[in-house]
Scaffold this active site. Structure first.
Site, PDB file in Angstrom:
ATOM      1  N   SER A 146       0.869  -1.177   0.000  1.00  0.00           N
ATOM      2  CA  SER A 146       0.000   0.000   0.000  1.00  0.00           C
ATOM      3  C   SER A 146       0.902   1.222   0.000  1.00  0.00           C
ATOM      4  O   SER A 146       2.031   1.158   0.514  1.00  0.00           O
ATOM      5  CB  SER A 146      -0.853   0.020   1.274  1.00  0.00           C
ATOM      6  OG  SER A 146      -1.458   1.294   1.444  1.00  0.00           O
ATOM      7  N   TYR A 178      -1.961  -1.600  10.468  1.00  0.00           N
ATOM      8  CA  TYR A 178      -2.034  -1.836   9.022  1.00  0.00           C
ATOM      9  C   TYR A 178      -0.835  -1.204   8.312  1.00  0.00           C
ATOM     10  O   TYR A 178      -0.174  -1.824   7.490  1.00  0.00           O
ATOM     11  CB  TYR A 178      -3.349  -1.252   8.490  1.00  0.00           C
ATOM     12  CG  TYR A 178      -3.503  -1.319   6.984  1.00  0.00           C
ATOM     13  CD1 TYR A 178      -3.891  -2.502   6.364  1.00  0.00           C
ATOM     14  CD2 TYR A 178      -3.260  -0.197   6.185  1.00  0.00           C
ATOM     15  CE1 TYR A 178      -4.029  -2.563   4.977  1.00  0.00           C
ATOM     16  CE2 TYR A 178      -3.404  -0.250   4.810  1.00  0.00           C
ATOM     17  CZ  TYR A 178      -3.790  -1.436   4.207  1.00  0.00           C
ATOM     18  OH  TYR A 178      -3.933  -1.502   2.846  1.00  0.00           O
TER      19      TYR A 178
HETATM   20  N1  NAD Z   1      -8.670  -0.449  -1.058  1.00  0.00           N
HETATM   21  C1  NAD Z   1      -7.615   0.331  -0.990  1.00  0.00           C
HETATM   22  O1  NAD Z   1      -7.721   1.574  -1.076  1.00  0.00           O
HETATM   23  C2  NAD Z   1      -6.227  -0.261  -0.839  1.00  0.00           C
HETATM   24  C3  NAD Z   1      -5.154   0.632  -0.876  1.00  0.00           C
HETATM   25  C4  NAD Z   1      -3.867   0.129  -0.741  1.00  0.00           C
HETATM   26  C5  NAD Z   1      -3.654  -1.234  -0.622  1.00  0.00           C
HETATM   27  N2  NAD Z   1      -4.717  -2.084  -0.607  1.00  0.00           N
HETATM   28  C6  NAD Z   1      -4.400  -3.522  -0.477  1.00  0.00           C
HETATM   29  O2  NAD Z   1      -4.947  -4.265  -1.557  1.00  0.00           O
HETATM   30  C7  NAD Z   1      -5.278  -5.590  -1.142  1.00  0.00           C
HETATM   31  C8  NAD Z   1      -6.735  -5.891  -1.456  1.00  0.00           C
HETATM   32  O3  NAD Z   1      -7.527  -4.917  -0.780  1.00  0.00           O
HETATM   33  P1  NAD Z   1      -9.078  -4.662  -1.109  1.00  0.00           P
HETATM   34  O4  NAD Z   1      -9.288  -3.208  -0.989  1.00  0.00           O
HETATM   35  O5  NAD Z   1      -9.465  -5.378  -2.345  1.00  0.00           O
HETATM   36  O6  NAD Z   1      -9.708  -5.361   0.185  1.00  0.00           O
HETATM   37  P2  NAD Z   1     -11.066  -6.206   0.355  1.00  0.00           P
HETATM   38  O7  NAD Z   1     -11.302  -6.290   1.810  1.00  0.00           O
HETATM   39  O8  NAD Z   1     -12.128  -5.659  -0.503  1.00  0.00           O
HETATM   40  O9  NAD Z   1     -10.660  -7.650  -0.221  1.00  0.00           O
HETATM   41  C9  NAD Z   1      -9.726  -8.457   0.433  1.00  0.00           C
HETATM   42  C10 NAD Z   1      -9.943  -9.893   0.025  1.00  0.00           C
HETATM   43  O10 NAD Z   1      -9.005 -10.690   0.772  1.00  0.00           O
HETATM   44  C11 NAD Z   1      -9.700 -11.816   1.306  1.00  0.00           C
HETATM   45  N3  NAD Z   1      -9.052 -12.277   2.526  1.00  0.00           N
HETATM   46  C12 NAD Z   1      -9.063 -11.686   3.745  1.00  0.00           C
HETATM   47  N4  NAD Z   1      -8.395 -12.440   4.636  1.00  0.00           N
HETATM   48  C13 NAD Z   1      -7.943 -13.520   3.955  1.00  0.00           C
HETATM   49  C14 NAD Z   1      -7.189 -14.661   4.330  1.00  0.00           C
HETATM   50  N5  NAD Z   1      -6.793 -14.854   5.600  1.00  0.00           N
HETATM   51  N6  NAD Z   1      -6.878 -15.565   3.374  1.00  0.00           N
HETATM   52  C15 NAD Z   1      -7.292 -15.400   2.099  1.00  0.00           C
HETATM   53  N7  NAD Z   1      -8.039 -14.354   1.695  1.00  0.00           N
HETATM   54  C16 NAD Z   1      -8.348 -13.417   2.610  1.00  0.00           C
HETATM   55  C17 NAD Z   1     -11.118 -11.330   1.572  1.00  0.00           C
HETATM   56  O11 NAD Z   1     -12.036 -12.406   1.658  1.00  0.00           O
HETATM   57  C18 NAD Z   1     -11.342 -10.406   0.382  1.00  0.00           C
HETATM   58  O12 NAD Z   1     -11.889 -11.102  -0.716  1.00  0.00           O
HETATM   59  C19 NAD Z   1      -4.971  -5.647   0.353  1.00  0.00           C
HETATM   60  O13 NAD Z   1      -3.697  -6.215   0.562  1.00  0.00           O
HETATM   61  C20 NAD Z   1      -4.987  -4.179   0.754  1.00  0.00           C
HETATM   62  O14 NAD Z   1      -4.227  -3.944   1.910  1.00  0.00           O
HETATM   63  C21 NAD Z   1      -6.004  -1.636  -0.706  1.00  0.00           C
END
Ligand code: NAD
Length: 278
Positions: A150, A169
């Site tokens: 991130s 986080y």
């Molecule tokens: N949304 C944002 O603005 C943002 C910004 C920077 C980084 N990220 C990163 O991108 C990645 C995806 O984020 P997102 O926004 O799609 O989140 P989200 O919560 O929408 O999706 C996360 C997915 O991971 C799965 N998951 C959670 N725990 C798990 C586990 N123990 N084993 C397997 N699967 C698991 C969930 O079921 C879900 O489908 C993450 O690593 C997040 O930190 C997101």
């Protein structure tokens, strides 16, 4: 008309964790569009099946192999299934991530559970995912490992509107970048590259929870919806003036997985509309 890069990953197989929704789903759709067969590995079986079904419906090749990345054996089993059913793994995307433990959005400060949860999924989960594919990649003397960190892993600024309460986080995401550096050095001799993509601001279920927590922690935000708080963040921070989409992250992953990126390893690539620049 077919996308000009539609054949970019033809013949490749990708294993993607947390691909049942949000960014992971976007990555899976783009890699499939570029010709890769994709293994959808989410902790949710129904969401893994649903995304795999969507890709197959569109004419792509996909397999659902649910796993919990906090459990090394669970990810290893899912990766083995992918190798058996799809023949190999060329690309592993460690995308599964969490913002905090259950009830995080209702707390005004993090607790022990948030440290355990973010470290279990966002750090140990990356290690388990790499461990699940490294023996296979070493044997083939090729592979691409792409970790999703991130922009918050580079600096605690730029993620929320007021004082940080998503500290666990942010620290876990910094660890993801350092893990990428260390593993890239270790895996270089085996022709396995290891890179990170650092997404900016995306409206996914994760950001919904961040915005809810912002509202809990900051009285000046009371009365606003989580989506309004998200939009305020985007407006305040992003030079390009817009949020990113899961597909934007997928395109960066596709590049790092492609032949064009064969000399790139140990790097962290921001995909954030310019909201932080280092
Ligand atoms: N949304 C944002 O603005 C943002 C910004 C920077 C980084 N990220 C990163 O991108 C990645 C995806 O984020 P997102 O926004 O799609 O989140 P989200 O919560 O929408 O999706 C996360 C997915 O991971 C799965 N998951 C959670 N725990 C798990 C586990 N123990 N084993 C397997 N699967 C698991 C969930 O079921 C879900 O489908 C993450 O690593 C997040 O930190 C997101």
């Amino acid at each position: 008309m077919a996308h000009p890069l539609s054949g970019q990953l033809t013949g490749k197989v990708a294993f993607i964790t947390g691909a049942g929704r949000g960014i992971g789903r976007g990555i899976a759709l783009i890699l499939a569009e570029r010709g890769a067969a994709v293994c959808i590995s989410d902790i949710s079986s129904s969401e893994s099946e649903s995304v795999a079904g969507e890709i197959k419906q569109a004419g792509g090749k996909a397999l659902a192999a649910p796993s919990d990345v906090t459990d090394a054996a669970s990810v290893a089993n899912a990766a083995q299934l992918a190798i058996r059913r799809l023949g190999k793994i060329d690309i592993a995307v460690a995308n599964a991530g969490v913002i905090g433990a259950k009830g995080f959005e209702n707390r005004d400060r993090y607790n022990e559970d948030d440290w355990d949860m973010t470290y279990g999924v966002n750090v140990r989960g990356l290690v388990h995912t790499a461990d699940a594919v490294i023996p296979h990649m070493k044997e083939r003397r090729q592979g691409r490992i792409i970790n999703i960190s991130s922009q918050g892993g580079r600096t605690p600024r730029g993620v929320r509107l007021v004082a940080n309460t998503i500290t666990p986080y942010l620290v876990s995401k910094a660890a993801a970048i350092q893990w990428t550096h260390a593993l890239a050095i270790e895996m270089g001799p085996y022709n396995i590259s290891v890179n990170t993509v650092c997404p900016g601001l995306l409206w996914t279920p994760m950001f919904d929870r961040i915005a809810q927590q912002n509202i809990t922690a900051d009285p000046s935000l009371r009365g606003k919806t989580p989506h309004e708080v998200f939009e305020m963040s985007v407006k305040a921070r992003v030079p390009l003036g817009r949020a990113q989409t899961p597909e934007d992250i997928g395109r960066a992953v596709a590049f790092l997985a492609s032949d064009d990126a064969s000399e790139i390893t140990g790097q962290a690539l921001n995909v954030n509309g310019g909201s932080i620049m280092s």
